[in-house]
Design an enzyme around this catalytic site. Sequence first.
Site, PDB file in Angstrom:
ATOM      1  N   CYS A 240      45.774   2.614  10.234  1.00 37.93           N
ATOM      2  CA  CYS A 240      45.297   3.990  10.164  1.00 37.93           C
ATOM      3  C   CYS A 240      45.992   4.784   9.062  1.00 37.93           C
ATOM      4  O   CYS A 240      45.378   5.654   8.435  1.00 37.93           O
ATOM      5  CB  CYS A 240      45.455   4.679  11.515  1.00 37.93           C
TER       6      CYS A 240
ATOM      7  N   CYS B 275      57.081  39.409 -14.268  1.00 45.42           N
ATOM      8  CA  CYS B 275      58.175  40.065 -13.566  1.00 45.42           C
ATOM      9  C   CYS B 275      57.719  40.443 -12.171  1.00 45.42           C
ATOM     10  O   CYS B 275      56.610  40.956 -11.981  1.00 45.42           O
ATOM     11  CB  CYS B 275      58.631  41.301 -14.349  1.00 45.42           C
TER      12      CYS B 275
ATOM     13  N   CYS C 251      57.598  44.747 -12.269  1.00 47.32           N
ATOM     14  CA  CYS C 251      56.692  45.515 -13.126  1.00 47.32           C
ATOM     15  C   CYS C 251      55.514  44.708 -13.653  1.00 47.32           C
ATOM     16  O   CYS C 251      54.595  45.272 -14.243  1.00 47.32           O
ATOM     17  CB  CYS C 251      57.461  46.115 -14.300  1.00 47.32           C
TER      18      CYS C 251
ATOM     19  N   CYS D 111      66.537  34.679 -10.605  1.00 45.30           N
ATOM     20  CA  CYS D 111      67.770  34.734  -9.820  1.00 45.30           C
ATOM     21  C   CYS D 111      67.532  34.087  -8.458  1.00 45.30           C
ATOM     22  O   CYS D 111      66.749  34.593  -7.643  1.00 45.30           O
ATOM     23  CB  CYS D 111      68.219  36.191  -9.642  1.00 45.30           C
TER      24      CYS D 111
ATOM     25  N   CYS E 288      68.785  36.192  -5.390  1.00 45.05           N
ATOM     26  CA  CYS E 288      67.938  37.302  -4.964  1.00 45.05           C
ATOM     27  C   CYS E 288      66.795  36.842  -4.059  1.00 45.05           C
ATOM     28  O   CYS E 288      66.094  37.687  -3.494  1.00 45.05           O
ATOM     29  CB  CYS E 288      67.335  38.011  -6.182  1.00 45.05           C
TER      30      CYS E 288
ATOM     31  N   CYS F  80      61.756  40.867 -15.823  1.00 41.88           N
ATOM     32  CA  CYS F  80      61.863  41.129 -17.252  1.00 41.88           C
ATOM     33  C   CYS F  80      63.296  41.586 -17.548  1.00 41.88           C
ATOM     34  O   CYS F  80      64.108  41.763 -16.642  1.00 41.88           O
ATOM     35  CB  CYS F  80      60.841  42.181 -17.683  1.00 41.88           C
TER      36      CYS F  80
ATOM     37  N   CYS G 115      64.124  45.111 -15.840  1.00 39.24           N
ATOM     38  CA  CYS G 115      64.186  45.061 -14.374  1.00 39.24           C
ATOM     39  C   CYS G 115      65.371  44.225 -13.895  1.00 39.24           C
ATOM     40  O   CYS G 115      65.974  44.530 -12.858  1.00 39.24           O
ATOM     41  CB  CYS G 115      62.887  44.512 -13.806  1.00 39.24           C
TER      42      CYS G 115
ATOM     43  N   HIS H 253      70.347  44.158 -10.835  1.00 42.63           N
ATOM     44  CA  HIS H 253      71.695  43.635 -10.668  1.00 42.63           C
ATOM     45  C   HIS H 253      72.786  44.679 -10.897  1.00 42.63           C
ATOM     46  O   HIS H 253      73.972  44.336 -10.939  1.00 42.63           O
ATOM     47  CB  HIS H 253      71.906  42.428 -11.601  1.00 42.63           C
TER      48      HIS H 253
ATOM     49  N   HIS I   2      75.657  38.113  -8.659  1.00 45.51           N
ATOM     50  CA  HIS I   2      74.585  37.129  -8.852  1.00 45.51           C
ATOM     51  C   HIS I   2      74.636  36.538 -10.260  1.00 45.51           C
ATOM     52  O   HIS I   2      75.170  37.154 -11.194  1.00 45.51           O
ATOM     53  CB  HIS I   2      73.212  37.777  -8.626  1.00 45.51           C
TER      54      HIS I   2
ATOM     55  N   HIS J  45      49.472   7.894  15.118  1.00 44.44           N
ATOM     56  CA  HIS J  45      48.117   7.612  14.660  1.00 44.44           C
ATOM     57  C   HIS J  45      47.710   8.644  13.614  1.00 44.44           C
ATOM     58  O   HIS J  45      47.819   9.855  13.839  1.00 44.44           O
ATOM     59  CB  HIS J  45      47.133   7.643  15.834  1.00 44.44           C
TER      60      HIS J  45
END
Length: 875
Positions: free
Chosen positions: A521, A707, A710, A718, A721, A736, A739, A744, A752, A790
């Site tokens: 099977c 991004c 935006c 990251c 995050c 981007c 941002c 950060h 990070h 099965h």
Amino acid sequence: MEATMGSSRPEGRLCILINDWHSGSSVVAKGSLLTGAGAETAQESGRPAGRKAPLRLRGLDTGQALLVEEREVRWLERTAFELLEGVSDPEKRLALSANRPWLAWAEGLTPGARVRVRMSSSSEERAQGVVRYRGPVSKHSGVYFGIEFLGAASRKGYTDGLWNKKRFFSCAENAGVFVAACSLEPDEEARVRGRAGGDPCRSELTGPQAPALQPGSRVYFKQAGTLRFGQVLYCGACSGKAEGGVYVGIQLDCPVGNWDGWDDGRQLCTITDPNYGTLLPLRDVHPAPSAATVPSSSKEGPTEITFLPRGELRRKHGPTRGVVSDQDNKISAPESLRHPTLDDNETSPFELKEEQMRHGGSHSLTGPVSEPYGVWSSVLSEKGRRGLPLEVESMVEVNNPPLYGVIRWIGEVPTQAEPLAGLEMEVALPTGCTDGTYCGRRYFRCPPNKALFVKLKTCRPDSRFRSLSPSGSPAERCNSLDFKNCNSPRVRENTPPDKGRAATAVIQGWRKGIQGHCNSCYLDATLFCMFAFNSVLDTLLLRPRATDDSELYSETRDLLRTEIVNPLRRDGYVSATKVMALRKILEGAGSSTGFTSEEKDPEEFLNQLFQLLKTEPLLKIRAGRQEPQDCTSHQIFFQEKGSIRVPTVQKLLELSFQHSDLKLTEAPSCLILQMPRFGKNFKMFDLVLPTLELNITDLLEDTPRECRICGQLAYWECRECYKDPDLAPGKVKQFCVACSEQVHRHPARKNHNPRAVLLPGELRGNLEFPGIIPQQAMQLFAVLCIQTSHYVAFVKHGPGDDHWLFFDSMADREGGQNGFNIPRVEQCPEVGDYLAMKPEDLEAMDPKAIPSSARRLLLDASMCFYYSQSLCLYK
């Protein structure tokens, strides 16, 4: 083996062109090989007497007649000329012609020499090997070398010594390769050990009596007073043996061994059953005589050979049935394979010293063979043939007393006027049998010394099963005779899959789909998912055979295409006998056993099939900054499921990639995902919702991504995050430049370590993407499910949301233990409604309120199949 067969060369001088030569409007490239009788006379050339006349030559490759100045050529000896003829690149050929030390070394290469093989022109990889053949492989091919790879490289070849269905040497499957001289280099390591130019199998031996125990050689040894026979699979050093020296790995004819082909963590050869393997010092192993047939006895009964304590082989008479009997420490051969060397009335004992057998003395164990491979003399009556027609997979008997086997091939050969049958015998016979070859050509595959070719008319139905009751082995019972009411035809023409109503008209109902048999099977359902209604994996069926493909490649590809996929698409049904044929190939080709009888995982089947067909891996996945890894499917894995109760496949895939820091290096045309389960029972989630459209844009490297905040072109990603609930929860976190800096600055994220997104070169440095960032999406086309060991399949058969079919290869059964499974394909349009639901809506539902088909898909999903509508057209 060294050969001189091949082309008949034109007599005369041999040379190579060292500069491009213009002849009329054409240019003959430097490095071209030329032949000719000599120079023109002054009168013929029209030149003044005393001036050197041009040479009258002819291009070996083109046959073009040329007049060439002698200063434009380099003269060659015939051995060097034939070596260079095998080199296809003219520039490489020219460079080698000037390398006198290399030419002298290559001209001295003979079978048994240790060499290193350059694996490709663009790679620095070298592999150790032994020359097993030197000579042409076709007319005008020049000299090629048949190499058997050693050690870790023993699976990097593509042949077992066959080239265009002609055998030049013997070695393990995919352990051999044919190469031109330009791919060979001296093995300095062997030279240092004092074995350069020698066969490792002879490293302990000297003198003319040293036996050449090459893989494929027939040998024998003494075990507990009994002579045992087998075939050499390995001969060389063993690091796991304290006493050192050369050892011989043998595949035995009888199950009296206890070795699996491994030594000190290294696989020396492939032995599927340890009971048929043994590893012995070279001193204990002796080459078997060229033919080891036992002489016929008087009319009292067949002859037996028993090894006596005083070292002799005696004939005696007895009522044996002509088969190998390990319990009695006897080796006997069937009557048809024994040709008398004494009169039938001879009563004096026939004796043969072991020493004579060891050195192949004048007392041969065989007389003249009147028909090749021991063709039987008894004839099946016309009445018997009419009553029960014999065909491939029929269980038959031959000879009297009978020997039993299964017909694996029926056909005609040029050397025989009547049709022949190729039988796979129940037990290995000591002589007269092969592994499926006849007169140098392969007709089927089976273990060594089990293939016997006989006249078809001499075969009788197996008398042990007069009522056609099935044998004890489910694999053997799965044959076209027992399954004569369930057979499916071969369809040679390529058959694309139907869609929608056209598909359901063909494939819906009872006795539709792929018939299951004996734990199949997992394979039935996987094949149905792959090929029933989608052509994204048809590359497995249509790739032409390349020069480096073994014969097994064509056999597997054609079986899969003409016996399974095409009949499934055209007629909607495939017999279990066809799938069993594929299972037997998988069983014999790989290191894993149990394909014909045991429960297996679909991923094991897929890996074995892709390896056997040498198909490009579906996925290339990079972990961190490491080199990409090839794989056929991806196992979703992560440590913590958190608060997720009903995850989507989209969510699971992103979690898995984030957890292991993975990226796809290129967009796949087909993506096979294994759900997070452990074994057949434990599931990480009660329900899994397969995503209908899977977005893999954020999982690709070298691809523009937007991004998360935006929507502009992302430059940073990251991983830390990802779990942050305040930032687009459940999404890959990429930003981007602006941002990323903003995100950060938060105190909780200052530690990070965002990583730069890999972008195509033309986008690097651009802060904005010209237009909308494209998304890479894949469509769900099948789901494989498992419940209580099965497997079943849910497959999308058309463009509509409700175009779903359910397939079970063992939906019902006809008869008891010796009956047959009945497959079924039925529509399940309600599945589409539940696949379109949101996870939170499913979570709020009582699973018992979900229809059985949809509930089975959501609770038991094991593997999801996706394809790219754009990439599947050309990738």
